[in-house]
Each structure stands twice: as C-alpha cells, then as structure tokens.
Design a protein around this motif. Structure first.
Motif, PDB file in Angstrom:
ATOM      1  N   SER A   7      -3.206  -1.701  -7.402  1.00 39.89           N
ATOM      2  CA  SER A   7      -4.714  -0.969  -7.525  1.00 39.89           C
ATOM      3  C   SER A   7      -4.936  -0.593  -6.443  1.00 39.89           C
ATOM      4  O   SER A   7      -4.602  -1.018  -5.362  1.00 39.89           O
ATOM      5  N   GLY A   8      -5.981   0.338  -6.411  1.00 38.76           N
ATOM      6  CA  GLY A   8      -6.586   0.729  -5.167  1.00 38.76           C
ATOM      7  C   GLY A   8      -6.244   2.099  -4.662  1.00 38.76           C
ATOM      8  O   GLY A   8      -6.728   2.750  -3.728  1.00 38.76           O
ATOM      9  N   GLY A   9      -5.434   2.536  -5.451  1.00 37.13           N
ATOM     10  CA  GLY A   9      -4.857   3.988  -5.203  1.00 37.13           C
ATOM     11  C   GLY A   9      -6.200   5.055  -5.570  1.00 37.13           C
ATOM     12  O   GLY A   9      -6.955   4.742  -6.162  1.00 37.13           O
ATOM     13  N   GLY A  10      -5.745   6.346  -5.138  1.00 39.79           N
ATOM     14  CA  GLY A  10      -6.885   7.275  -5.594  1.00 39.79           C
ATOM     15  C   GLY A  10      -6.661   8.609  -4.599  1.00 39.79           C
ATOM     16  O   GLY A  10      -5.676   8.815  -4.088  1.00 39.79           O
ATOM     17  N   LEU A  11      -7.638   9.507  -4.709  1.00 35.15           N
ATOM     18  CA  LEU A  11      -7.865  10.672  -3.830  1.00 35.15           C
ATOM     19  C   LEU A  11      -8.638  10.637  -2.811  1.00 35.15           C
ATOM     20  O   LEU A  11      -9.410  10.059  -2.610  1.00 35.15           O
ATOM     21  N   LEU A  86      -4.964   8.405   7.121  1.00 30.72           N
ATOM     22  CA  LEU A  86      -3.997   8.984   6.131  1.00 30.72           C
ATOM     23  C   LEU A  86      -3.835  10.383   6.337  1.00 30.72           C
ATOM     24  O   LEU A  86      -4.704  11.256   6.609  1.00 30.72           O
ATOM     25  N   LYS A  87      -2.524  10.789   5.773  1.00 32.32           N
ATOM     26  CA  LYS A  87      -2.242  12.173   6.073  1.00 32.32           C
ATOM     27  C   LYS A  87      -1.570  12.735   4.921  1.00 32.32           C
ATOM     28  O   LYS A  87      -1.128  11.890   3.880  1.00 32.32           O
ATOM     29  N   PRO A  88      -1.559  13.895   4.833  1.00 28.86           N
ATOM     30  CA  PRO A  88      -1.003  14.569   3.262  1.00 28.86           C
ATOM     31  C   PRO A  88       0.340  14.089   2.994  1.00 28.86           C
ATOM     32  O   PRO A  88       0.939  13.723   1.851  1.00 28.86           O
ATOM     33  N   ALA A  89       1.034  13.956   4.061  1.00 26.41           N
ATOM     34  CA  ALA A  89       2.554  13.300   3.924  1.00 26.41           C
ATOM     35  C   ALA A  89       2.670  11.959   3.515  1.00 26.41           C
ATOM     36  O   ALA A  89       3.719  11.502   3.004  1.00 26.41           O
ATOM     37  N   GLN A 111      -0.952   5.486  -7.803  1.00 27.55           N
ATOM     38  CA  GLN A 111      -0.710   6.862  -6.862  1.00 27.55           C
ATOM     39  C   GLN A 111      -1.797   7.034  -5.768  1.00 27.55           C
ATOM     40  O   GLN A 111      -2.989   6.787  -5.927  1.00 27.55           O
ATOM     41  N   VAL A 112      -1.431   7.403  -4.725  1.00 31.88           N
ATOM     42  CA  VAL A 112      -2.019   7.827  -3.513  1.00 31.88           C
ATOM     43  C   VAL A 112      -1.991   9.296  -3.076  1.00 31.88           C
ATOM     44  O   VAL A 112      -0.869   9.812  -3.022  1.00 31.88           O
ATOM     45  N   THR A 113      -2.980  10.094  -3.372  1.00 34.68           N
ATOM     46  CA  THR A 113      -2.892  11.440  -2.900  1.00 34.68           C
ATOM     47  C   THR A 113      -4.034  11.721  -1.571  1.00 34.68           C
ATOM     48  O   THR A 113      -5.114  11.543  -1.686  1.00 34.68           O
ATOM     49  N   VAL A 114      -3.333  12.483  -0.801  1.00 31.72           N
ATOM     50  CA  VAL A 114      -4.268  12.603   0.231  1.00 31.72           C
ATOM     51  C   VAL A 114      -4.465  14.157   0.594  1.00 31.72           C
ATOM     52  O   VAL A 114      -3.260  14.977   0.532  1.00 31.72           O
ATOM     53  N   SER A 115      -5.355  14.574   0.452  1.00 37.00           N
ATOM     54  CA  SER A 115      -5.393  16.142   0.354  1.00 37.00           C
ATOM     55  C   SER A 115      -5.990  16.796   1.842  1.00 37.00           C
ATOM     56  O   SER A 115      -6.409  16.068   2.613  1.00 37.00           O
ATOM     57  N   SER A 116      -5.381  17.788   2.021  1.00 36.13           N
ATOM     58  CA  SER A 116      -5.637  18.443   3.545  1.00 36.13           C
ATOM     59  C   SER A 116      -6.728  19.406   3.562  1.00 36.13           C
ATOM     60  O   SER A 116      -7.645  19.459   2.598  1.00 36.13           O
TER      61      SER A 116
END
Length: 116
Positions: A7-11, A86-89, A111-116
């Motif tokens: 748990s703990g993933g997100g945008l 965190l980085k988009p990569a 899922q972990v999503t990092v937006s630029s």
C-alpha cells in the motif's frame, strides 16, 4: 498461506515523496533470508530497488541511492520503502518480496506515478 500486501502508492509530483508499506501475514519476517522491493515500469523488465539481507547488508540500486530508504518493523510484520526526491523515471509498479529457505513470496504491487 503467506500473503504480502503493498500500500502507499499514488500520484505525486516531481520532487515529491511517498512511503510504501508491505504487510505480511504470519511471522515470516522473523525467518527471512532477504526482503526486498522491486519495480516494473510499463514495457520494461522488473528491476531491483532495495533489500534487507539477513546478514545485515542493505543494498540499493544505483538509481535510487540517497533518495530511497528501506526499513522494517518485525513486530508489525511490515516492510517499508521511503521514497524521497521522486522523479518521473521512478514511475512503476512497486512490489515487495520475501525470500525464505526454499521459497519466495510476492505481493500484488502498488502503482507509483510521478508527474513532471
């Protein structure tokens, strides 16, 4: 039957932070060989991120050194991954795994999503 639940993933935005958690059923953390985090980005192979080895070593992938920290709470059967800067990569599905003598257990991933 042992289960691992992440748990703990997100945008999050570029430069942000997240903490992933992995809850294990049963007391497997008391008899592990290795507990680790891996990640898989779309269209890519699953890559090692960080691990805790029962001899005391705590290796990290070069791409996350200095930004990610792996830790555990045996009493709570929890494995954590603190992710800073965190980085988009870093966008990927992150999965925890525990290796016991003769077998491995994997969670379903978060899922972990990092937006630029």
């Amino acid at each position: 039957q042992v289960q691992l639940v992440e748990s703990g993933g997100g945008l999050v935005q570029d430069g942000g932070a997240l903490r992933l958690s992995c809850l294990a059923s049963g007391s497997i953390f008391e008899r592990f060989n290795v507990m680790a985090w891996y990640r898989q980005a779309p269209g890519k192979q699953r890559d090692f991120v960080a691990a805790i080895i029962n001899d005391g070593r705590v290796p990290y992938a070069e791409a996350v050194k200095g930004r990610f920290t792996i830790s555990r709470d045996i009493g709570k059967n929890m494995l954590y991954l603190q992710m800073d800067s965190l980085k988009p990569a870093d966008t990927a599905v992150y999965s925890c795994t525990v290796n016991l003598p003769g077998t491995d257990f994997w969670g379903q991933g978060t899922q972990v999503t990092v937006s630029s």
